[in-house]
Design a protein around this motif. Structure first.
Motif, PDB file in Angstrom:
ATOM      1  N   GLU A 139      -0.829  -2.505  -6.381  1.00 29.51           N
ATOM      2  CA  GLU A 139      -0.514  -1.226  -7.014  1.00 29.51           C
ATOM      3  C   GLU A 139      -1.278  -0.959  -8.289  1.00 29.51           C
ATOM      4  O   GLU A 139      -1.312   0.170  -8.782  1.00 29.51           O
ATOM      5  N   LYS A 163      -2.382  -5.202  -0.454  1.00 28.98           N
ATOM      6  CA  LYS A 163      -1.874  -4.094  -1.262  1.00 28.98           C
ATOM      7  C   LYS A 163      -1.825  -4.531  -2.728  1.00 28.98           C
ATOM      8  O   LYS A 163      -1.494  -5.675  -3.029  1.00 28.98           O
ATOM      9  N   VAL A 191      -7.765  -7.937   2.832  1.00 33.05           N
ATOM     10  CA  VAL A 191      -7.328  -6.778   2.052  1.00 33.05           C
ATOM     11  C   VAL A 191      -5.831  -6.883   1.788  1.00 33.05           C
ATOM     12  O   VAL A 191      -5.056  -7.154   2.711  1.00 33.05           O
ATOM     13  N   ASN A 205      -9.662  -5.825  -2.134  1.00 31.71           N
ATOM     14  CA  ASN A 205     -10.181  -6.919  -1.319  1.00 31.71           C
ATOM     15  C   ASN A 205      -9.967  -8.229  -2.054  1.00 31.71           C
ATOM     16  O   ASN A 205      -9.860  -8.255  -3.283  1.00 31.71           O
ATOM     17  N   LYS A 212      -4.420  -0.954  -8.507  1.00 26.05           N
ATOM     18  CA  LYS A 212      -5.696  -0.317  -8.177  1.00 26.05           C
ATOM     19  C   LYS A 212      -5.498   1.166  -7.871  1.00 26.05           C
ATOM     20  O   LYS A 212      -4.432   1.562  -7.392  1.00 26.05           O
ATOM     21  N   ASP A 213      -6.546   1.964  -8.069  1.00 27.68           N
ATOM     22  CA  ASP A 213      -6.405   3.409  -7.854  1.00 27.68           C
ATOM     23  C   ASP A 213      -6.040   3.752  -6.419  1.00 27.68           C
ATOM     24  O   ASP A 213      -5.309   4.701  -6.164  1.00 27.68           O
ATOM     25  N   VAL A 214      -6.535   2.957  -5.467  1.00 21.90           N
ATOM     26  CA  VAL A 214      -6.220   3.245  -4.068  1.00 21.90           C
ATOM     27  C   VAL A 214      -5.006   2.449  -3.583  1.00 21.90           C
ATOM     28  O   VAL A 214      -4.576   2.600  -2.435  1.00 21.90           O
ATOM     29  N   GLY A 215      -4.468   1.596  -4.449  1.00 23.87           N
ATOM     30  CA  GLY A 215      -3.277   0.830  -4.079  1.00 23.87           C
ATOM     31  C   GLY A 215      -3.556  -0.399  -3.245  1.00 23.87           C
ATOM     32  O   GLY A 215      -2.651  -0.956  -2.629  1.00 23.87           O
ATOM     33  N   ALA A 216      -4.818  -0.826  -3.195  1.00 21.81           N
ATOM     34  CA  ALA A 216      -5.173  -2.018  -2.422  1.00 21.81           C
ATOM     35  C   ALA A 216      -6.452  -2.608  -2.981  1.00 21.81           C
ATOM     36  O   ALA A 216      -7.208  -1.917  -3.674  1.00 21.81           O
ATOM     37  N   CYS A 231      -2.237  -3.768   4.581  1.00 22.08           N
ATOM     38  CA  CYS A 231      -2.469  -2.331   4.566  1.00 22.08           C
ATOM     39  C   CYS A 231      -2.473  -1.844   6.014  1.00 22.08           C
ATOM     40  O   CYS A 231      -3.145  -2.421   6.866  1.00 22.08           O
TER      41      CYS A 231
END
Lengths: 560, 497
Positions: A486, A484, A482, A494, A488-492, A438
């Motif tokens: 897709e 990436k 971290v 842990n 996930k809602d934020v696109g990344a 990221c």
């Protein structure tokens, strides 16, 4: 948190008494302020530029006071004194009034359609028959600067212009023009410039260059003219020299242009409420009529008083006290929120003055009651909330493994989650595009370009920084990387990792291998090809000894 | 161990004398270096009380190199006189001799020679005495024979001034018999072995006493990082107080959850490029709970839920911007939203300790990332007094008992309080952290019941750790540049003592 610096003796004079530094510090604390520093101009100059430069500078004692970011009404001496005097019940909060001019029509500010493209809002007011002294004048200028830096968000939301009304004649026009078509003599300059020339002139100005970006790329720049075509200002950059105010100015025209109308109204209210006490008729402000492109008109300043009704019980319940309705009304009045007990003896009608734009909900009133009561007088109680604690399974396992890794002779490192692209790619002989990293858009230095995708680079940097330590070094870290993702809602997301490094004169692959076996043993994973674990040579290109490198750090685990 | 032969010889010498003897004398008489005798003394001392040796120092006079030369060949002035023939010698020739210069002036003052300045062919020197008494040489010879005591102090100091004599300090041992004196030495054992036990030989053996002055051997072990040790303790405290751990393993957060859901307006300075790390990839978040998002938009831009709102044009584009979370409160917001979606509200106590990120200017106490400790309690009817009470209990567990609270401002809590404790060392109140009651504008749009109050507090993990371990620069605690020795040496973490 904004800091206001006021001359101590001037402050004490206005408060009608002197305080020791400790007493004043205590008063500030109670009122939610912080006496940050006691200094003088001389001290400040000598600290910043050396003793020689400071010679001859004023050694009048200054109090630097930290003010909460939402209390714009405390950003100048006048406001601070009013707030503290009302708090100490030495005076009643003044009532600010908007008045019409006695013998003429109000000033008018006409907004044209063109402003929509760049800075659509403007409000204005007049301070009539004001008397400035050097201190008042300095404070007036200083407040504009404080408001610009805080609520105005460095002039992006609102910009203030103040003018000697007797040098100009209304009605005024707020319009927007191509920069080449604007030409005037700006404040403190000897000749006229076009707006274009001004923008390049101010590129090197230590103060003004920070505001140029606000309009620089716009096709038209905002500008205010008087009825004779004299430029009052080119907001949010600079005022005209023609209408500048001085110590002798008697009538001040204040205009605020904005991208956020709510904030413009607040800023105008602040400017006029703070300084209308120096008008011939104190605490009155002369209205200005603003005409919108659609023909609508509005009178400013708003100086709106709003009424809220709440119960003593609400305050008592939220704060955790049991005070009478009368006492709570008194407490609120001390905070400039004039309050009256209503006929039922339970409800309180609270009047929120135009200076208290920070009060937007009953909970803000409740806080003021608690402050006036004294936070430290509130009985400390224990909530009866019954809950059973749970650990996050992932963290629980991490904690257990950390203990056992230390017991296995490895020392825990703690490295940064942010690093350079080079750290996770080039230095590990990888291409950045294959890392799923990221990327940060606004790093101040290369150290913060990406979120790490591996713990290895941090551990290797730890080794590099500790080459003087006796060998061998055995290091581990259990922490998050971290990646990436897709889904996930934020696109990344842990990913918890364990990484360990063994550093010695001889490679000692068996040491790191043995640690991995131990970790697997702790996790109850048996060696073997099927359900167990096994190692296979990776095609990892990691710089040194590629044949002996295997990807220990890809042993990720989840907590369930 | 010194040479055994020398040790035994030394013991025999000690046996023969009644009183004791000086190590210097032994060295002289045996014709060995004094250091060898010292070595023998040391090794005998290590065997216990075989001998007793008392260190002494004595001063004595010794000839310097020049002094030795004079003792051998005569003083410079005497040599000047003897080198001058009857018919005299040109001064320039005399001065060429090694001893010429010094010898000339001394011989002149002794009136042993005379100078004829007007002599034909340049100044010429003639001797005035035939026989002379070379007192300087005589005195030096006395010192050389060890009879310096025959000279007066004044004479010795004069020779010292001429750099012919020097006074030297000699360290020696006065050796006498010890309580366990014996001329035969037995080597002491350092370790008890299984063989000694089996054979019973341990009964006859002498064992070397332990040296308690030295440090022991450091165990070969791993170490936990001090910051993580403190984290473990804070975690423990929360668990003891019944707080459940929140899932904070999401460093990347949308502005929506980090700011908007907390009623932090979109023009707030914290949302500036200068304070927050924004992401270029993945730049935007998608998927928000749509009805909730709509309520958030409304409370910001129009107000509602009893609030005036901020009355500005709220933009979804701002909310979508991905950032590195600036506080773990973003996770608290997600958790409280989740709680509000439950069919029936249940009281909760949550905590987390995890990393947060700020695009700040770095200095001795600020890094771009640090750990935030956060506690949250949600229940019906909680008061500001409850928040203070729970903070009191929390800090009590850290050994901090004197607390006071300062009104403060925070966009998502009202009231907001800064927590101060009295620092006995610094003799002043220091700020520990922030706390407050979440605003209704944050809670009600989530769907939490009207009467539910949520109190929360936060502090950094690094600050108490730095105070605890006496570290002034945060770079010495966190990151790859830390000195591992600091990690190796850090003590266990007991926060309450």
């Amino acid at each position: 948190m904004p800091t206001v610096s006021v001359k101590r003796d001037l402050l004490f004079h206005a408060l009608g008494r002197t305080y020791t530094d400790e007493e004043f510090d205590e008063l500030c604390f109670e009122f939610g302020l912080e006496l940050d520093e006691i200094t003088s101009e001389k001290d400040i100059i000598s600290r910043e530029q050396g003793d020689t430069k400071a010679e001859g500078a004023s050694d009048v004692i200054l109090y630097k006071i930290d003010v909460p970011a939402n209390r714009y009404d405390l950003l100048c001496l006048e406001g601070l004194v009013r707030g503290l005097q009302v708090f100490k019940q030495k005076m009643e909060a003044p009532r600010y009034r908007r008045v019409s001019p006695v013998s003429s029509e109000p000033q008018r500010l006409v907004i044209t359609e063109e402003t929509t493209a760049v800075r659509p809002h403007a409000v204005a007011a007049v301070l009539r028959n004001i008397t400035f002294t050097q201190e008042r004048y300095d404070s007036f200028i200083e407040l504009q600067e404080k408001l610009h830096q805080n609520v105005c968000r460095k002039r992006t939301l609102v910009a203030i212009g103040t003018h000697d009304l007797d040098t100009i004649s209304g009605p005024f026009t707020y319009t927007a023009k191509p920069p080449g078509d604007i030409r005037f003599k700006p404040l403190n300059q000897a000749k006229e410039y076009t707006a274009q020339e001004l923008m390049s002139l101010y590129k090197t100005d230590s103060h003004l260059r920070h505001y140029l970006h606000i309009i620089e790329d716009k096709p038209v720049y905002p500008v205010i003219y008087d009825s004779n075509g004299i430029v009052l200002s080119m907001p949010p950059i600079i005022n005209g020299d023609h209408s500048k105010i001085s110590l002798n100015t008697k009538n001040v025209f204040i205009e605020c242009t904005a991208t956020d109308l709510t904030k413009a109204k607040i800023v105008l209210d602040m400017m006029v409420t703070m300084f209308c006490e120096y008008c011939e008729e104190p605490f009155t402000v002369e209205e200005t009529e603003v005409v919108y492109p659609d023909g609508r008109t509005c009178q400013y300043p708003e100086l709106a008083y709003r009424k809220e009704t709440l119960s003593a019980d609400f305050i008592n319940r939220k704060v955790g006290i049991s005070e009478s309705t009368e006492h709570i009304a008194q407490l609120l009045t001390k905070m400039c929120l004039r309050s009256e007990v209503m006929s039922d003896g339970e409800q309180i009608e609270v009047e929120i003055p135009p200076t208290r734009s920070d009060v937007i909900h009953a909970c803000d009133i409740m806080e003021d009651a608690a402050m006036a009561y004294g936070f430290n007088n509130i009985p400390r109680t224990t909530p009866r909330t019954y809950t059973v604690a749970n650990q996050l399974p992932l963290n629980k396992l991490s904690e257990l493994l950390r203990q056992d890794l230390a017991a296995a002779g490895f020392t825990e490192a703690l490295t940064f989650a942010l690093c350079s692209q080079e750290d996770i790619a080039d230095k590990l002989l990888k291409n950045i595009s294959e890392t799923r990293a990221c990327h940060i858009s606004n790093p101040k230095t290369a150290e913060f370009q990406v979120a790490r995708t591996t713990l290895l680079s941090g551990l290797l940097k730890t080794v590099a920084a500790n080459r003087k330590m006796p060998l061998p070094l055995r290091l581990f870290e259990i922490s998050d990387v971290v990646l990436k993702d897709e889904t996930k809602d934020v696109g990344a997301r842990n990913n918890r990792r364990l990484c360990a490094v063994y550093y010695n004169k001889s490679p000692g692959f068996e040491v790191i291998h043995g640690l991995m076996d131990r970790v697997m043993q702790l996790l109850e994973v048996k060696p073997g090809q099927g359900n167990g674990y096994h190692i296979q040579a990776a095609d990892g290109k990691t710089a040194w000894e590629p044949s002996q490198w295997f990807k220990l750090d890809s042993v990720s685990f989840n907590g369930n | 161990m010194a040479d055994t032969g020398l040790v035994e010889t030394l013991l025999q010498r000690v046996e023969k004398v009644d009183g004791g003897l000086d190590s210097q004398d032994v060295a002289t008489s045996l014709g060995v270096d004094h250091q060898a005798i010292v070595g023998a003394v040391k090794s005998l001392q290590a065997l216990g009380d075989v001998i007793s040796a008392e260190q002494r120092s004595s001063k004595h006079w010794e000839l310097t190199g020049e002094g030795c030369e004079i003792a051998e060949q005569g003083s410079h002035e005497a040599r000047v006189v003897s080198s001058i023939p009857k018919e005299g010698m040109p001064q320039s020739q005399l001065m060429k001799l090694a001893f010429g210069k010094v010898g000339f002036s001394k011989a002149m003052s002794n009136k042993w020679i005379r100078l004829d300045k007007g002599h034909e062919g340049g100044p010429r020197i003639f001797k005035t005495v035939e026989r002379l008494e070379d007192l300087v040489r005589d005195k030096l010879l006395l010192v050389q024979k060890g009879q310096a005591s025959q000279l007066e102090e004044k004479e010795k100091n004069e020779l010292k001034k001429r750099k012919l004599l020097s006074e030297v300090t000699v360290k020696s041992y006065w050796i006498t018999k010890g309580s366990c004196f014996s001329t035969t030495i037995t080597k002491q054992e350092t370790e008890l072995t299984p063989e000694m036990i089996a054979s019973g030989s341990w009964k006859e053996k002498k064992f070397k006493p332990y040296n308690f002055e030295a440090m022991g051997v450091a165990p070969d072990c791993g170490h936990l990082h001090p910051l993580m040790k403190v984290r473990t303790q804070f975690r423990q405290i929360f668990l003891e107080m019944g707080f459940t751990e929140m899932p904070t393993n999401n460093f990347i957060e949308s502005s929506f959850w980090n700011f908007d859901s907390l009623f932090q307006p979109q023009q707030h300075p914290a949302r500036d490029q200068h304070d927050t790390f924004f992401l270029s990839d993945p730049a935007q978040a998608h998927e928000f709970p749509q009805d909730y998002l709509e309520r958030v938009r409304k409370v910001h831009s129009e107000g509602g839920f009893g609030s005036q709102g901020y009355k500005y044009d709220w933009k979804i584009e701002e909310a979508q911007k991905n950032i590195l979370r600036t506080h773990t409160t973003a996770v608290s917001a997600r958790m409280l939203y989740k709680l509000a979606q439950q069919e029936k509200f249940t009281p909760v106590k949550y905590f987390s300790i995890d990393r947060v990120f700020r695009n700040e200017t770095l200095d001795a106490t600020h890094l771009a990332e640090f750990h935030q400790i956060e506690g949250v309690v949600a229940d019906y009817g909680l008061t500001l007094g409850d928040l203070m009470g729970i903070l009191h209990q929390f800090f009590n567990k850290l050994g901090i008992t004197k607390l006071r609270f300062k009104p403060a401002y925070n966009p998502y809590t009202e009231p907001s309080m800064e927590v101060f404790s009295y620092h006995e060392g610094l003799k002043k109140w220091v700020e520990l952290g922030n706390s407050g009651v979440f605003r209704p504008e944050m809670l009600l749009p989530m769907g939490l019941p009207e009467g539910v109050t949520v109190i929360a507090w936060g502090l950094s993990l690094e600050r108490p750790t730095m105070i605890k371990y006496g570290i002034n620069n945060i770079r010495e605690l966190v990151g790859h540049k830390v000195n591992l020795q600091m990690v190796y040496d850090s003590p266990v973490c007991r926060l309450d003592s």
